[in-house]
Design a protein around this motif. Structure first.
Motif, PDB file in Angstrom:
ATOM      1  N   THR A 169      36.688  45.306  37.293  1.00 61.91           N
ATOM      2  CA  THR A 169      36.476  45.787  38.649  1.00 61.91           C
ATOM      3  C   THR A 169      37.813  45.927  39.334  1.00 61.91           C
ATOM      4  OG1 THR A 169      36.265  43.539  39.502  1.00 61.91           O
ATOM      5  CG2 THR A 169      34.238  44.626  38.814  1.00 61.91           C
ATOM      6  N   GLY A 170      37.816  46.611  40.472  1.00 58.31           N
ATOM      7  CA  GLY A 170      39.015  46.703  41.281  1.00 58.31           C
ATOM      8  C   GLY A 170      40.172  47.400  40.600  1.00 58.31           C
ATOM      9  N   SER A 191      37.783  41.003  29.053  1.00 62.72           N
ATOM     10  CA  SER A 191      36.644  40.105  29.029  1.00 62.72           C
ATOM     11  C   SER A 191      36.584  39.190  30.239  1.00 62.72           C
ATOM     12  CB  SER A 191      36.680  39.269  27.744  1.00 62.72           C
ATOM     13  OG  SER A 191      37.923  38.607  27.639  1.00 62.72           O
ATOM     14  N   ILE A 192      37.655  39.069  30.997  1.00 62.92           N
ATOM     15  CA  ILE A 192      37.677  38.246  32.206  1.00 62.92           C
ATOM     16  C   ILE A 192      37.487  39.168  33.408  1.00 62.92           C
ATOM     17  CG2 ILE A 192      39.039  36.702  33.640  1.00 62.92           C
ATOM     18  CD1 ILE A 192      38.310  35.389  31.041  1.00 62.92           C
ATOM     19  N   PRO A 193      36.511  38.898  34.277  1.00 62.99           N
ATOM     20  CA  PRO A 193      36.314  39.765  35.452  1.00 62.99           C
ATOM     21  C   PRO A 193      37.564  39.834  36.320  1.00 62.99           C
ATOM     22  CG  PRO A 193      34.477  38.242  35.183  1.00 62.99           C
ATOM     23  CD  PRO A 193      35.539  37.793  34.230  1.00 62.99           C
ATOM     24  N   ALA A 194      37.842  40.992  36.881  1.00 64.19           N
ATOM     25  CA  ALA A 194      39.027  41.153  37.726  1.00 64.19           C
ATOM     26  C   ALA A 194      39.005  40.192  38.905  1.00 64.19           C
ATOM     27  CB  ALA A 194      39.114  42.596  38.215  1.00 64.19           C
ATOM     28  N   ALA A 195      37.818  39.900  39.426  1.00 61.08           N
ATOM     29  CA  ALA A 195      37.709  39.044  40.608  1.00 61.08           C
ATOM     30  C   ALA A 195      38.038  37.587  40.312  1.00 61.08           C
ATOM     31  CB  ALA A 195      36.304  39.145  41.199  1.00 61.08           C
ATOM     32  N   LEU A 209      47.578  40.389  39.915  1.00 57.01           N
ATOM     33  CA  LEU A 209      47.534  39.957  38.525  1.00 57.01           C
ATOM     34  C   LEU A 209      46.432  40.668  37.740  1.00 57.01           C
ATOM     35  CD1 LEU A 209      48.045  36.143  39.142  1.00 57.01           C
ATOM     36  CD2 LEU A 209      49.588  37.584  37.820  1.00 57.01           C
ATOM     37  N   ALA A 210      45.305  40.933  38.392  1.00 53.34           N
ATOM     38  CA  ALA A 210      44.177  41.554  37.690  1.00 53.34           C
ATOM     39  C   ALA A 210      44.554  42.910  37.107  1.00 53.34           C
ATOM     40  CB  ALA A 210      42.985  41.710  38.638  1.00 53.34           C
ATOM     41  N   ARG A 211      45.537  43.574  37.700  1.00 50.35           N
ATOM     42  CA  ARG A 211      45.906  44.913  37.244  1.00 50.35           C
ATOM     43  C   ARG A 211      46.786  44.894  35.991  1.00 50.35           C
ATOM     44  NH1 ARG A 211      44.402  48.765  40.776  1.00 50.35           N
ATOM     45  NH2 ARG A 211      43.805  48.104  42.877  1.00 50.35           N
TER      46      ARG A 211
END
Length: 276
Positions: free
Chosen positions: A71-72, A78-82, A101-103
């Protein structure tokens, strides 16, 4: 003689009691750290102005080892962006204005995810413990602003599963967290010349410490280590820099109080993953 139904209820009560005991040992039950000790250290600032992350597409959905959801704008993984902490909660953001970091997160490949604290302190994962650092999913995200003498921020997540159906995921989370914390605390024993200053209280729902260690090339590595466990996951935030022996990193250390960093790590896990 107790009935089969009563026996089932007794066994269920014992399972719940065991899980609660393990939860207390691991100090995993709180999602809002309240220890003020970190605020006494130099370089600490007030709470960051924004600590939240974008809500996941499906709140509470558990990741899978081979999942493709994200997401986002985060890369597939495998780990959700949130689940990743907000860049605004990372120390030194005032100076570097970190990217999210999620990006930049990438799944960890290989047998086990190595936490930075264990790597720096020369504490390898034992073969029998490799499963604790593999979990159902593992990923890492790193940000580097200008090379070794500047600070690098790296978060590593290992997900063991929803802890609500059974105590197995919670036990694995507790054990992996304990291994990481002990490795950092004992860094001076495993790496001669290293010094460790633990900033968090023993009963705090997060771990915070500063490690100064000699590098193999004659440099000195300074590591600010943070760790939490929640929602069946272990999360490590390592912010580190390498400088010439006896010298300091180019940019002076600036960070929120440790409790705010801990909350910044835990809150997204509780929002994105089940069983927090």
């Amino acid at each position: 003689m107790p009935s089969a139904r009563n026996g089932h209820l007794i066994n269920r009560q014992l399972t719940v009691t065991t899980a609660v005991a393990l939860l207390c040992v691991g100090a995993l039950s709180a999602c809002g750290p309240n220890d003020d000790k970190g605020g006494q250290d130099a370089g600490k600032t007030a709470a960051p102005t924004a600590t939240g992350t974008a809500a996941p597409a499906t709140t509470g959905a558990a990741p899978t080892a081979t999942g493709t959801g994200g997401t986002g704008g985060a890369p597939k993984g495998s780990i959700p962006a949130a689940a990743w902490m907000s860049a605004r909660s990372i120390p030194m953001d005032e100076t570097y204005h970190w990217a999210e970091l999620a990006r930049v997160a990438k799944p960890v490949t290989g047998d086990a995810a190595t936490f930075k604290g264990m790597e720096l302190c020369h504490t390898p994962v034992a073969k029998d413990d490799a499963w604790l650092f593999t979990g159902k999913a593992a990923a890492r995200a790193a940000l580097n602003e200008g090379g070794a003498e500047h600070w690098t921020a790296q978060q590593t997540l290992v997900y063991h599963g929803d802890p609500r159906p059974s105590s197995g995921a919670k036990q694995a989370t507790n054990l992996a967290y304990a291994h990481l914390v002990e490795a950092v605390k004992n860094c001076g024993q495993s790496l001669p010349g290293a010094t460790v200053k633990v900033a968090s209280a023993d009963d705090a729902p997060y771990f915070a410490a500063t490690v100064t260690a000699p590098g193999p090339d004659g440099t000195t590595v300074t590591l600010h280590e943070y760790a939490v466990a929640a929602g069946g996951s272990v999360s490590e935030l390592a912010v580190f820099a390498r400088a010439k022996a006896g010298a300091q990193p180019k940019d002076a250390w600036k960070a929120p109080e440790d409790r705010y960093v801990g909350t910044g790590m835990t809150a997204p896990l509780c929002e994105a993953l089940p069983g927090c």
